[in-house]
Design a protein around this motif. Structure first.
Motif, PDB file in Angstrom:
ATOM      1  N   ASP A  60       0.732  -1.197   0.149  1.00 31.16           N
ATOM      2  CA  ASP A  60       0.027  -0.031  -0.009  1.00 31.16           C
ATOM      3  C   ASP A  60       0.857   1.115   0.069  1.00 31.16           C
ATOM      4  O   ASP A  60       1.185   1.889   0.916  1.00 31.16           O
ATOM      5  CB  ASP A  60      -0.947  -0.059   1.307  1.00 31.16           C
ATOM      6  CG  ASP A  60      -1.899   1.255   1.317  1.00 31.16           C
ATOM      7  OD1 ASP A  60      -1.885   1.754   0.188  1.00 31.16           O
ATOM      8  OD2 ASP A  60      -2.449   1.245   2.300  1.00 31.16           O
ATOM      9  N   PRO A  61       1.097   1.955  -1.456  1.00 27.81           N
ATOM     10  CA  PRO A  61       1.945   3.017  -1.218  1.00 27.81           C
ATOM     11  C   PRO A  61       1.495   4.054  -0.560  1.00 27.81           C
ATOM     12  O   PRO A  61       2.220   4.988  -0.229  1.00 27.81           O
ATOM     13  CB  PRO A  61       2.208   3.178  -2.694  1.00 27.81           C
ATOM     14  CG  PRO A  61       1.086   2.320  -3.410  1.00 27.81           C
ATOM     15  CD  PRO A  61       0.829   1.310  -2.651  1.00 27.81           C
ATOM     16  N   GLU A  70       0.154  14.863   5.800  1.00 26.59           N
ATOM     17  CA  GLU A  70      -0.066  15.855   4.838  1.00 26.59           C
ATOM     18  C   GLU A  70       0.335  15.727   3.547  1.00 26.59           C
ATOM     19  O   GLU A  70       0.177  16.182   2.459  1.00 26.59           O
ATOM     20  CB  GLU A  70       0.549  17.230   5.115  1.00 26.59           C
ATOM     21  CG  GLU A  70       0.025  17.749   6.574  1.00 26.59           C
ATOM     22  CD  GLU A  70      -1.507  18.227   6.054  1.00 26.59           C
ATOM     23  OE1 GLU A  70      -1.581  18.995   4.983  1.00 26.59           O
ATOM     24  OE2 GLU A  70      -2.329  18.227   7.023  1.00 26.59           O
ATOM     25  N   ALA A  71       1.020  14.305   3.434  1.00 26.61           N
ATOM     26  CA  ALA A  71       1.839  13.920   2.202  1.00 26.61           C
ATOM     27  C   ALA A  71       0.535  13.343   1.170  1.00 26.61           C
ATOM     28  O   ALA A  71      -0.275  13.181   1.426  1.00 26.61           O
ATOM     29  CB  ALA A  71       2.494  12.686   2.247  1.00 26.61           C
ATOM     30  N   MET A  72       0.853  13.927  -0.183  1.00 28.74           N
ATOM     31  CA  MET A  72      -0.116  13.522  -1.137  1.00 28.74           C
ATOM     32  C   MET A  72      -0.211  12.070  -1.528  1.00 28.74           C
ATOM     33  O   MET A  72       1.090  11.480  -1.598  1.00 28.74           O
ATOM     34  CB  MET A  72       0.141  14.323  -2.354  1.00 28.74           C
ATOM     35  CG  MET A  72      -0.278  15.765  -2.305  1.00 28.74           C
ATOM     36  SD  MET A  72      -0.007  16.450  -4.194  1.00 28.74           S
ATOM     37  CE  MET A  72       1.851  16.924  -4.098  1.00 28.74           C
ATOM     38  N   ASP A  78      -0.898  12.461  -9.174  1.00 33.88           N
ATOM     39  CA  ASP A  78      -1.396  12.242 -10.672  1.00 33.88           C
ATOM     40  C   ASP A  78      -2.365  13.730 -10.970  1.00 33.88           C
ATOM     41  O   ASP A  78      -2.076  14.294 -12.158  1.00 33.88           O
ATOM     42  CB  ASP A  78      -2.309  11.308 -10.886  1.00 33.88           C
ATOM     43  CG  ASP A  78      -1.352   9.722 -11.052  1.00 33.88           C
ATOM     44  OD1 ASP A  78      -0.217  10.050 -10.877  1.00 33.88           O
ATOM     45  OD2 ASP A  78      -2.074   8.903 -10.699  1.00 33.88           O
ATOM     46  N   ILE A  79      -3.277  14.135 -10.111  1.00 29.11           N
ATOM     47  CA  ILE A  79      -4.140  15.200 -10.440  1.00 29.11           C
ATOM     48  C   ILE A  79      -3.205  16.440 -10.333  1.00 29.11           C
ATOM     49  O   ILE A  79      -3.225  17.197 -11.258  1.00 29.11           O
ATOM     50  CB  ILE A  79      -5.203  15.110  -9.486  1.00 29.11           C
ATOM     51  CG1 ILE A  79      -6.217  14.215  -9.541  1.00 29.11           C
ATOM     52  CG2 ILE A  79      -5.727  16.594  -9.345  1.00 29.11           C
ATOM     53  CD1 ILE A  79      -7.205  14.177  -8.485  1.00 29.11           C
ATOM     54  N   PHE A  80      -2.307  16.628  -9.442  1.00 30.49           N
ATOM     55  CA  PHE A  80      -1.287  17.776  -9.259  1.00 30.49           C
ATOM     56  C   PHE A  80      -0.361  17.682 -10.448  1.00 30.49           C
ATOM     57  O   PHE A  80      -0.294  18.782 -11.158  1.00 30.49           O
ATOM     58  CB  PHE A  80      -0.365  17.603  -8.240  1.00 30.49           C
ATOM     59  CG  PHE A  80       0.497  18.507  -7.898  1.00 30.49           C
ATOM     60  CD1 PHE A  80       0.330  19.654  -7.113  1.00 30.49           C
ATOM     61  CD2 PHE A  80       1.774  18.434  -8.301  1.00 30.49           C
ATOM     62  CE1 PHE A  80       1.336  20.765  -6.905  1.00 30.49           C
ATOM     63  CE2 PHE A  80       2.694  19.511  -8.252  1.00 30.49           C
ATOM     64  CZ  PHE A  80       2.607  20.494  -7.589  1.00 30.49           C
ATOM     65  N   VAL A 105      -4.911  21.068  -4.361  1.00 34.75           N
ATOM     66  CA  VAL A 105      -4.713  19.936  -3.563  1.00 34.75           C
ATOM     67  C   VAL A 105      -5.620  20.366  -1.967  1.00 34.75           C
ATOM     68  O   VAL A 105      -6.256  19.631  -1.769  1.00 34.75           O
ATOM     69  CB  VAL A 105      -3.417  19.542  -3.076  1.00 34.75           C
ATOM     70  CG1 VAL A 105      -3.352  18.636  -1.926  1.00 34.75           C
ATOM     71  CG2 VAL A 105      -2.677  19.195  -4.656  1.00 34.75           C
ATOM     72  N   VAL A 106      -5.457  21.561  -1.410  1.00 34.66           N
ATOM     73  CA  VAL A 106      -6.111  21.974  -0.169  1.00 34.66           C
ATOM     74  C   VAL A 106      -7.463  22.059  -0.452  1.00 34.66           C
ATOM     75  O   VAL A 106      -8.200  21.710   0.120  1.00 34.66           O
ATOM     76  CB  VAL A 106      -5.374  23.105   0.247  1.00 34.66           C
ATOM     77  CG1 VAL A 106      -6.244  23.715   1.746  1.00 34.66           C
ATOM     78  CG2 VAL A 106      -3.870  22.881   0.946  1.00 34.66           C
TER      79      VAL A 106
END
Length: 167
Positions: A60-61, A70-72, A78-80, A105-106
């Protein structure tokens, strides 16, 4: 047996620790007693916690990512990346594009329903922006080809003419 032969011969793990070393007479004040032992192999698994026992990163990465930190996570990355490409294609500098993509993202995490013009399929141009749905969006109603100000294009807003672009 010579020392080279000893290096070539694999040593079997000994579950018992070596005898403690004793300091020499002159070092007794400082003193050092040490021993060496192999860890028990294989390590015991932790009972009752499947997540703790799963040590493979491929399992599970995203296990330490949002919402646990807070890490994406992978989807957010991918969206970023897609947003970054779109925003730079629309004329933003890389630094400004990253700043806007971070803001989004926020926004997504907080469930905010506002959008940027940069995300809209009706935004035309790169750096000199025009709204292709200007009448419905109620912007630049004087001239349909009027340039949109950068501050407006980079402001989160609710637009009745918004149409999501495909990344």
């Amino acid at each position: 047996m010579k020392w080279l032969d000893r290096l070539k011969t694999p040593k079997a793990s000994d579950p018992h620790a070596t005898k403690p070393t004793k300091p020499q007479e002159s070092e007794q004040a400082a003193g050092f007693v040490g021993f060496v032992a192999y860890p028990p192999a294989p390590f015991q698994k932790i009972e009752g916690s499947e997540a703790a026992n799963n040590t493979t990163p491929a399992a599970d990465p995203d296990r330490w990512c949002w919402p646990h930190s807070e890490a994406m996570n992978a989807v957010e990355i991918d969206i970023f990346t897609a947003r970054l490409a779109r925003f730079t294609d629309k004329g933003l500098t890389l630094a400004d594009a990253e700043q806007q993509a971070d803001r989004l993202v926020v926004r997504d995490r907080e469930g905010d329903d506002r959008q940027l013009c940069l995300e809209c399929a009706h935004l035309h141009g790169a750096g000199r922006w025009r709204c292709g749905n200007w009448h419905r969006a109620e912007v630049a109603t004087q001239l349909k080809d009027a340039q949109l100000p950068g501050a407006l294009v980079q402001t989160l807003q609710r637009c009745p003419g918004f149409g999501a672009s495909t990344p």
